[in-house]
Structure formats: structure tokens, C-alpha cells
Enzyme design. Structure first.
Site, PDB file in Angstrom:
ATOM      1  N   TRP A   1     -44.680 -46.167  30.942  1.00  0.00           N
ATOM      2  CA  TRP A   1     -43.535 -45.281  31.916  1.00  0.00           C
ATOM      3  C   TRP A   1     -44.534 -44.586  32.752  1.00  0.00           C
ATOM      4  CZ3 TRP A   1     -39.464 -47.680  31.978  1.00  0.00           C
ATOM      5  CH2 TRP A   1     -38.911 -48.804  30.806  1.00  0.00           C
TER       6      TRP A   1
ATOM      7  N   ASP B   1     -40.056 -36.426  30.865  1.00  0.00           N
ATOM      8  CA  ASP B   1     -39.420 -37.322  30.852  1.00  0.00           C
ATOM      9  C   ASP B   1     -39.455 -37.789  29.103  1.00  0.00           C
ATOM     10  OD1 ASP B   1     -38.381 -39.820  30.406  1.00  0.00           O
ATOM     11  OD2 ASP B   1     -40.033 -41.598  31.290  1.00  0.00           O
TER      12      ASP B   1
ATOM     13  N   LYS C   1     -31.455 -43.522  23.460  1.00  0.00           N
ATOM     14  CA  LYS C   1     -32.639 -43.875  22.516  1.00  0.00           C
ATOM     15  C   LYS C   1     -32.098 -42.644  21.355  1.00  0.00           C
ATOM     16  CE  LYS C   1     -36.513 -45.258  25.536  1.00  0.00           C
ATOM     17  NZ  LYS C   1     -36.318 -46.346  25.143  1.00  0.00           N
TER      18      LYS C   1
END
Length: 358
Positions: free
Chosen positions: A102, A170, A194
Site C-alpha cells: 500500500w 494511512d 476493516k
């Protein structure tokens, strides 16, 4: 059919109590005679839902008053562009730390809008860089990092001290999993699927002095100021996902908040890592100092047994354990809503599988 234990990295399992409340309120929310999915986002019913969700989130995260909370769309991936579009114009440069999949995507997107300086790259090492090794550029508009790499299972054991340079994080896979000092960050962003709620919602927590710096060429939907000025309702927001996120925030409050959640999450992760380390049949590739509490990758001694493990685990009610294709092996995502019983069931299965196949 009874519910299984879902170890998916996202969309992930949701608290059963939240699902039951949503089920009860599906056709008629609090006597409104309609579902939240049918409400006008500007009507008094939904406005009350939105306001309560933000109030609860601010309380459980202890968000300072000089931060705006935005409920947006586009996933965390949209923030890969939104952050540089809004902040990089300050100097035209930004520092990024690369620890995995990511991080790499965020870096590639940011390079479309300015100069990216990768100040550390441990993406192939299954660890975070040493804190004392970080050297930040004096002219960086911000520093970006991914505190928890969902795919590699690598977590930072510290928060980088960037001084006066805004720190952007993030936090998609660790937000709400433990207390954190929001004031250390310029921007926190997270996809909801999540630890927050269903896919479709993106949470952004941004310090107010960083709002309003986007150039005139910035698309309206990518401009933090436009969303902040409109209270996240510049266009029709993902209303049902926002509502479900609010139920999750209330569930967290009712269960002791982030302090209590951190204790449970530490216990779950410690038990699973202990099983991996104690059984010769399994291994975890991550530096022990940088192991994620949320995403636990592990490999089998014989990779030829991977498919059998996944199939038999599913038959035992343990699903979505196959590791990401870039890493292989298995991955157990044990977010807030994964009960300790689910982790213990996985450990018991791992022991039985080893006995049958070693």
C-alpha cells in the site's frame, strides 16, 4: 446456517451486535417508517445519525477540536491522490516511507503531482525502518507512511516524529484498534471495510490548518475544503455505510472504548503468534518487533499443502485465510470484530492440521 469465523482482510467481519441492530432497524429506523437506505441525507433523521456518529468517534478517539472529521467515498486509494493534490502544492515535494504494497501504491500516485522523496524503503524486508535512521527533507510539504501494511503484516512500533512537517498516515487496517494521539498527525485516513464498517465509506481526520491549500485546478470532489465546508455532504454520501459506522462506534463505546479493545487485540495477536512460533509446521516472515496485531501472515512448512489447509479450514468454519498472491501462504486478519473464540478455533485447527500432515 451458523456464522463462520471470517478472517478476511476486508471487507471484514462486523460485530454481530451491530448486524443484529441493523437488521432490527432495516425496514423502520426509530419509527421513521423507512430504512436508513431510503432517507434523504439532508433530512432530520439522517442528520441526527451523522451527527451522533461524529460525536461518538470524536469521543472514542479523543479527536482535538482543531481537527475536521470527513466521511467521504473512494476508499483509501482515493486518498493516495487527494493528499498530494491538497498538500503538495506547499513546496511541490513530499517524503514517503515505503514498507509494502500500500505504501508503493501511495508513492506511485503521489508522483503524478510532485516530487516524491522515498526516505526509507524496507518493502522487501518485512519490517519497518529504524526510527533513528529516518531523515526528513527540510522542504517536504508532508511525510506519508502506512503504519500497518495489511498484505505484508508489517506494523510500525513507533509514530515517526516529523517535527513541524505534517505527518499523514494511512490507518485503514489499524484505526480504532487501540488509542492513539491524534494531535501527532496532520491527516489520518482509513477505508472503512476493516475496523469501521462496510466498504464504501472513507474516514478522513484532518487538522484544520491543512484545509484550503488545494490549487484551483483541483477537482471539487478531491478538495478537502469543499467537503469540510459542506459537512461531508457536498454530494450524496454513502448514507448506509455512515449509519453502520455509527453503530460500530457506539459498540466500541459500550465495550470499554479503545483502551479495552487494545487489550483484547493484544491478547488475540499474542496467542496466534505464539502458536505460529511454537509449531515447527508454521512460520511468520515479519521481524518480531514489527508484527501487526491486525494482519497475521504465516506460511506452512510445505507450500504444497496450502490449498488443503484453506479447504479444510473452510470446512471447519474458518474462512478467507488464503494469503495475498504477492506473499503467498496464509493470512489471518483479526480486526476488532474477530472474537477471541475465533482466534482460538484457528489455533486449534492449526495444531490438528499439523498432526495430520507433518
Amino acid at each position: 446456517m451458523s456464522r463462520i469465523y471470517n478472517f478476511s482482510a476486508g471487507p471484514a467481519t462486523l460485530p454481530e451486535a451491530v448486524l443484529k441492530q441493523a437488521q432490527e432497524e432495516l425496514l423502520d429506523w426509530h419509527g421513521a417508517g423507512m430504512s436508513v437506505m431510503e432517507m434523504s441525507h439532508r433530512g432530520k433523521e439522517f442528520m441526527s445519525i451523522a451527527e451522533q456518529a461524529e460525536t461518538d468517534l470524536r469521543e472514542i478517539m479523543a479527536i482535538p477540536e482543531n481537527y475536521k472529521v470527513l466521511f467521504l467515498q473512494g476508499g483509501a486509494s482515493s486518498q493516495f491522490a487527494m493528499v498530494p493534490l491538497n498538500l503538495m502544492g506547499r513546496t511541490g515535494k513530499a517524503d514517503y516511507i515505503n514498507t509494502g504494497s500500500w505504501s508503493k501504491k501511495a508513492i506511485a500516485e503521489a508522483r503524478r503531482y510532485g516530487e516524491v522523496n522515498v526516505i526509507a524503503d524496507t518493502s522487501s524486508d518485512f519490517r519497518a525502518p529504524a526510527e533513528e535512521a529516518l531523515r526528513f527533507s527540510t522542504d517536504a510539504a508532508y511525510v506519508h507512511y502506512t503504519p500497518n501494511e495489511t498484505i505484508q503484516g508489517v506494523a510500525f512500533p513507533y509514530v515517526p516524529d516529523t517535527g513541524d512537517i505534517p505527518l499523514v498516515a494511512d490507518m485503514s487496517s489499524i484505526i480504532l484498534s487501540r488509542p492513539m494521539d491524534v494531535s501527532r498527525f496532520g491527516i489520518i485516513y482509513a477505508g472503512a471495510q476493516k475496523n469501521i464498517g462496510p466498504a464504501g465509506l472513507t474516514l478522513v481526520i484532518i487538522r484544520e490548518d491543512l484545509i484550503g491549500q488545494a490549487p484551483d485546478s483541483c477537482p471539487a470532489m478531491m478538495n478537502y475544503k469543499i467537503h469540510a465546508d459542506a459537512d461531508s455532504m457536498y454530494n450524496t454520501p454513502p448514507t448506509y455505510a455512515w449509519y453502520l459506522a455509527g453503530l460500530v462506534f457506539r459498540w466500541l463505546k459500550n465495550n470499554g472504548g479503545l483502551e479495552a479493545m487494545a487489550i483484547v487485540n493484544e491478547r488475540k495477536a499474542a496467542a496466534l503468534y505464539a502458536a505460529i512460533d511454537d509449531l515447527d509446521f508454521y512460520a511468520n516472515p515479519v521481524d518480531p518487533a514489527c508484527r501487526s496485531r491486525m494482519n497475521v501472515p504465516f506460511t506452512l512448512a510445505d507450500a504444497g499443502l496450502d490449498a488443503k489447509f484453506v479447504e479444510e479450514a473452510a470446512q471447519a468454519g474458518l474462512k478467507t485465510l488464503k494469503g495475498h498472491r504477492s506473499v503467498g501462504g496464509m493470512r489471518a486478519s483479526i480486526y476488532n470484530a474477530m472474537p477471541e473464540a475465533g482466534v482460538q478455533a484457528l489455533i486449534a485447527f492449526m495444531k490438528d492440521f499439523e498432526k495430520a500432515n507433518a
